[in-house]
Design an enzyme around this catalytic site. Structure first.
Site, short mmCIF file in Angstrom:
data_model
loop_
_atom_site.label_atom_id
_atom_site.label_comp_id
_atom_site.label_asym_id
_atom_site.label_seq_id
_atom_site.Cartn_x
_atom_site.Cartn_y
_atom_site.Cartn_z
N ASP A 145 0.83 -1.19 0.00
CA ASP A 145 0.00 0.00 0.00
C ASP A 145 0.87 1.26 0.00
O ASP A 145 1.65 1.49 0.93
CB ASP A 145 -0.89 -0.06 1.26
CG ASP A 145 -2.05 0.91 1.22
OD1 ASP A 145 -2.08 1.76 0.33
OD2 ASP A 145 -2.91 0.80 2.11
N ASP A 205 -10.58 4.10 -1.40
CA ASP A 205 -11.21 3.08 -0.56
C ASP A 205 -12.73 3.00 -0.68
O ASP A 205 -13.43 4.02 -0.73
CB ASP A 205 -10.88 3.34 0.92
CG ASP A 205 -9.41 3.18 1.22
OD1 ASP A 205 -8.61 3.09 0.26
OD2 ASP A 205 -9.06 3.15 2.41
C1 GLA Z 1 -5.47 2.35 2.74
C2 GLA Z 1 -5.99 1.21 1.88
C3 GLA Z 1 -7.03 0.41 2.65
C4 GLA Z 1 -6.42 -0.10 3.95
C5 GLA Z 1 -5.83 1.06 4.76
C6 GLA Z 1 -5.04 0.57 5.95
O1 GLA Z 1 -6.46 3.29 2.98
O2 GLA Z 1 -6.53 1.68 0.67
O3 GLA Z 1 -7.52 -0.65 1.89
O4 GLA Z 1 -5.42 -1.03 3.63
O5 GLA Z 1 -4.96 1.85 3.96
O6 GLA Z 1 -4.45 1.59 6.67
#
Ligand code: GLA
Length: 379
Positions: A145, A205
């Site tokens: 990520d 997200d």
């Molecule tokens: C980002 C990702 C999410 C999750 C969070 C965790 O926002 O897009 O899917 O993994 O980080 O902190």
């Protein structure tokens, strides 16, 4: 034909689906991820609970195999720089062994930046070491990520930074699904496979809310050509069972994700799931659409305001078709067979009712509830 070694290497690097990649994600990965429900409160006990549930509630048989720990498992590094889990997790190795003992696979999460999105230790300058550690623990899936990587890299460097971890995973010698998470920036679908990604998030997200889910799902139009066996577009995890949407809205969520050949990673508390939500997740005819070996992602074939029709060609020559109603009243939605490339008659089966509807000619119409979906197979 003979190529110079450099040209050969370049061709290999550019190949969108190297065998190792296709091997680990021939169809879109299915399983569970801790983030949507547990977020940073997740513990090793929650992960074991998810594994226990999947192994006993029918999900394992339906194809849900990955038990993925998202952010917030990390502790500090030891004197040698080796990453350790925090107190909520203890050692990862016994947890991985436990998940494996259930016939399942385990996933973990990190960032190419110094910190993860929730502020935990990232893999910056520890990429090879972390990949080796994951392999030693028996990790099968890595979600990587971007998060704080923007503090140390420019956005143009994204492909090389993701490829760095891909190479580290290959060097560690364990087949590990590589999940890119950078919110769809820089049209990742154009280069994600080339840097070793088995899947890449295409948007920011998801949340457990119809408007957000529908915005993400329906915005996938036009991305089909970038997906295929070993390399998938990822419109983010499932929210089914988290309580924020109505039944018909979760039906839309599952229908659309299956048509999109999206990874099916449930993001709910599987130890406490309502039977009607579990039934959505266990619809084998819908899952078969998602996992179809042809590996083609659906595209939108018709739209009339809030009413949309999406179609996904299947390996057996059939076509999975979703009829969607994003409007505020129930509405009839019509599929014109010619939009599917079908002339003459076709057999229709309803994949939520599990019922053959017989032969149709020219067009098929179904009444679709508010925010709902009908999923049919036409052949
Ligand atoms: C980002 C990702 C999410 C999750 C969070 C965790 O926002 O897009 O899917 O993994 O980080 O902190």
């Amino acid at each position: 034909m003979r190529f110079a070694a450099g040209v050969m290497l370049a061709l290999l690097l550019l190949a969108p689906t190297a065998p190792a990649q296709t091997q680990v994600a021939a169809s879109p990965p299915m399983g569970w991820n801790s983030w949507n429900h547990f977020a940073c409160k997740v513990t090793a006990a929650d992960v074991r609970g998810a594994a226990d549930s999947i192994a006993t509630n029918g999900m394992k048989e339906a194809g849900y195999i990955y038990v993925n720990i998202d952010d917030c498992w990390q502790g500090t590094r030891d004197d040698q720089g080796r990453i350790r889990a925090n107190k909520k997790f203890g050692d990862i190795k016994p947890l991985a062994d436990y998940v494996h003992s259930k016939g399942l696979k385990i996933g973990i999460y990190s960032s190419p930046g110094p910190k993860t999105c929730a502020g935990f230790e990232g893999s910056y300058q520890h990429e090879e070491q972390d990949a080796r550690t994951y392999a030693e623990w028996g990790i099968d899936y890595l979600k990587y990520d971007w998060c704080s990587a923007s503090q140390v890299y420019s956005l143009d460097q994204m492909p090389e930074i993701y490829e760095k971890m891909h190479r580290a995973l290959l060097a560690a010698g364990r087949p590990i699904v590589f999940s890119l998470c950078q919110y769809g920036w820089n049209r990742v679908w154009r280069w994600g496979a080339g840097v070793g990604g088995n899947l890449w998030r295409t948007t920011d997200d998801i949340s457990d809310d119809y408007v957000r889910m529908a915005w993400i799902g329906f915005s996938q139009a036009g991305l089909a050509s970038f997906a295929g066996p070993g390399h998938w577009n990822d419109p983010d995890m499932l929210e089914i069972g988290n309580g924020g949407m109505k039944h018909d809205e979760y039906i839309t969520h599952m229908t659309l994700w299956c048509l999109l050949a999206a990874p099916l990673l449930t993001g709910n508390d599987l130890t406490n799931v309502k039977p009607e939500d579990l039934a959505i997740l266990l619809n084998k005819e819908a899952i078969a659409v998602d996992q179809d070996p042809k590996g083609v992602q659906a595209n939108r074939v018709a739209a009339e305001g809030p009413l949309e029709v999406w179609a996904k060609p299947l390996a057996d020559g059939g076509i999975a078709v979703g009829l969607f109603n994003q409007g505020g009243t129930p509405n009839p939605v019509t599929v014109h067979l010619q939009d599917l490339g079908i002339r003459g008659a076709a057999q229709v089966r309803d994949l939520w009712q599990h019922k053959d509807l017989g032969e149709v000619r020219g067009e098929f119409t179904a009444r679709v509830p508010v925010h709902g979906a009908v999923l049919i197979k036409v052949k």
